[in-house]
Scaffold this motif. Structure first.
Motif, PDB file in Angstrom:
ATOM      1  N   LEU A 162       0.833  -1.210   0.000  1.00 50.49           N
ATOM      2  CA  LEU A 162       0.000   0.000   0.000  1.00 50.49           C
ATOM      3  C   LEU A 162       0.863   1.253   0.000  1.00 50.49           C
ATOM      4  N   THR A 163       1.888   1.254   0.835  1.00 56.78           N
ATOM      5  CA  THR A 163       2.781   2.411   0.918  1.00 56.78           C
ATOM      6  C   THR A 163       3.549   2.611  -0.382  1.00 56.78           C
ATOM      7  N   THR A 164       4.052   1.521  -0.958  1.00 56.02           N
ATOM      8  CA  THR A 164       4.780   1.603  -2.225  1.00 56.02           C
ATOM      9  C   THR A 164       3.890   2.149  -3.330  1.00 56.02           C
ATOM     10  N   TYR A 165       2.654   1.711  -3.362  1.00 57.50           N
ATOM     11  CA  TYR A 165       1.706   2.161  -4.383  1.00 57.50           C
ATOM     12  C   TYR A 165       1.520   3.674  -4.337  1.00 57.50           C
ATOM     13  N   PHE A 166       1.293   4.225  -3.156  1.00 57.74           N
ATOM     14  CA  PHE A 166       1.061   5.668  -3.037  1.00 57.74           C
ATOM     15  C   PHE A 166       2.337   6.469  -3.299  1.00 57.74           C
ATOM     16  N   VAL A 167       3.479   5.935  -2.901  1.00 57.38           N
ATOM     17  CA  VAL A 167       4.739   6.633  -3.166  1.00 57.38           C
ATOM     18  C   VAL A 167       5.006   6.697  -4.665  1.00 57.38           C
TER      19      VAL A 167
END
Length: 364
Positions: free
Chosen positions: A228-233
């Motif tokens: 999830l964090t990688t996606y938004f970054v």
């Protein structure tokens, strides 16, 4: 609260993910511009791998004491007085972290939604809501967390509207351009951004299935949060240029601001309104963990929760009055997390092997 076998695998998964997904993800793309820049998503993946190593260490510790939580393990291994001292450090960390999350929450709401509402009113309303839930049994909290996890689907759905904006793949190319050193430094910021996994230190005794099954559950939770964090970054890096990302404090919010539709306007405000729930969930679980840290407290549990909530709100109001101290406050939370979340579990595991102590030696 202390019944064993009362939490299912899904409930543990939701408790861990909801605690980790907080305000830090909203600011992470901006933070990474000072280190790994366009390779920030690689820093997130590296942080996820490092976090998995710590999860294994924590799991090895908890497996040796399957019916004891974090605060009870410290007293068993270190003795009553040293153990209580370590527990007080943990208690301080959970209280300060909760007040810091509340501080960031109020700032986001004040800046984007309730611009003329006083900070103390926003903080008080949030604390009243969180306290009401934190007084409940952990199983009720887990069910609530499982229910609100469906909001992640809405967050994903809203974020897909960003694909209507111009996306530049060159912002993340060439891969590894910033260098291994900068990517590694950026992973430190990412690791702090996904803190909250320490909740498992208090959940293992309540798990219906322990051992390798518990490890698989927390591993999948780590994979989900890292993904999830990688996606938004990646999304923020592709939408904004490096110079723009350095100026935007909350890029995860701002990338939706240009979108307007005939029936729906200001999608970014809808996104913030949904994100409020994970922020509240983080505060709830930190109140719960702070209450469990004071194992020597003999009063009724709800009184301890009320005391902790009051202390969190007092710290919030003090920090909010002095904007210059907020950076110092952030650094304090960071360094305290190194001790409580990373150092102490490693030391306890090593010490348990050195003194050859396991829970089977405990007399009930």
């Amino acid at each position: 609260m202390s019944q064993t076998g009362s939490l299912t695998n899904w409930q543990i998964f939701f408790l861990m993910t909801q605690t980790q997904v907080g305000f830090a993800i909203l600011t992470l793309p901006n933070t990474l511009q000072s280190t790994s820049k366009g390779d920030g998503w690689m820093s997130v993946l590296l942080a996820g791998v490092a976090l998995q190593m710590f999860l294994v260490i924590i799991w090895l510790l908890l497996r040796r004491f399957p019916n004891l939580n974090y605060a009870e393990i410290t007293k068993f291994l270190l003795g009553k007085y040293v153990g209580n001292f370590v527990n007080m450090i943990m208690y301080l960390y959970f209280i300060v972290t909760a007040s810091f999350v509340l501080l960031r929450f109020a700032s986001i709401i004040k800046e984007h939604l309730l611009t003329i509402t006083p900070y103390w009113v926003i903080g008080l309303l949030m604390m009243l809501t969180c306290t009401y839930l934190a007084i409940s049994d952990i199983r009720i909290i887990a069910r609530f967390f499982g229910l609100i996890s469906i909001l992640f689907l809405f967050l994903f759905g809203i974020s897909f509207f960003s694909f209507l904006l111009p996306l530049d793949l060159h912002h993340i190319l060439p891969l590894g351009n910033t260098g291994i050193k900068e990517i590694a430094i950026g992973s430190k910021d990412c690791l702090l951004a996904i803190l909250g996994f320490e909740v498992i230190l208090f959940l293992y005794p309540l798990a219906s299935k322990k051992g390798t099954t518990f490890l698989k559950v927390i591993t999948w939770a780590n994979v989900f949060v890292t993904g999830l964090t990688t996606y938004f970054v990646i999304l923020c890096i592709m939408i904004f240029s490096e110079s723009v990302l350095k100026q935007i404090k909350y890029p995860v919010i701002y990338f939706l601001r240009p979108l307007n539709f005939q029936m729906v306007d200001r999608i970014d405000l809808l996104f913030i309104s949904i994100w409020i729930v994970p922020l509240a969930a983080s505060i709830v679980i930190y109140i719960y963990m702070s209450s469990k840290s004071l194992s020597f407290f003999k009063g009724k549990p709800y009184r301890l929760v009320l005391m902790n909530s009051t202390l969190i709100f007092v710290l919030f109001t003090i920090a909010k009055k002095d904007p210059d101290s907020q950076e110092l406050y952030s650094n304090f939370v960071e360094y305290l997390s190194y001790a409580v979340v990373f150092a102490i579990p490693c030391i306890l595991l090593l010490f348990s092997y050195l003194v050859k102590k396991r829970e089977k030696e405990v007399s009930y």
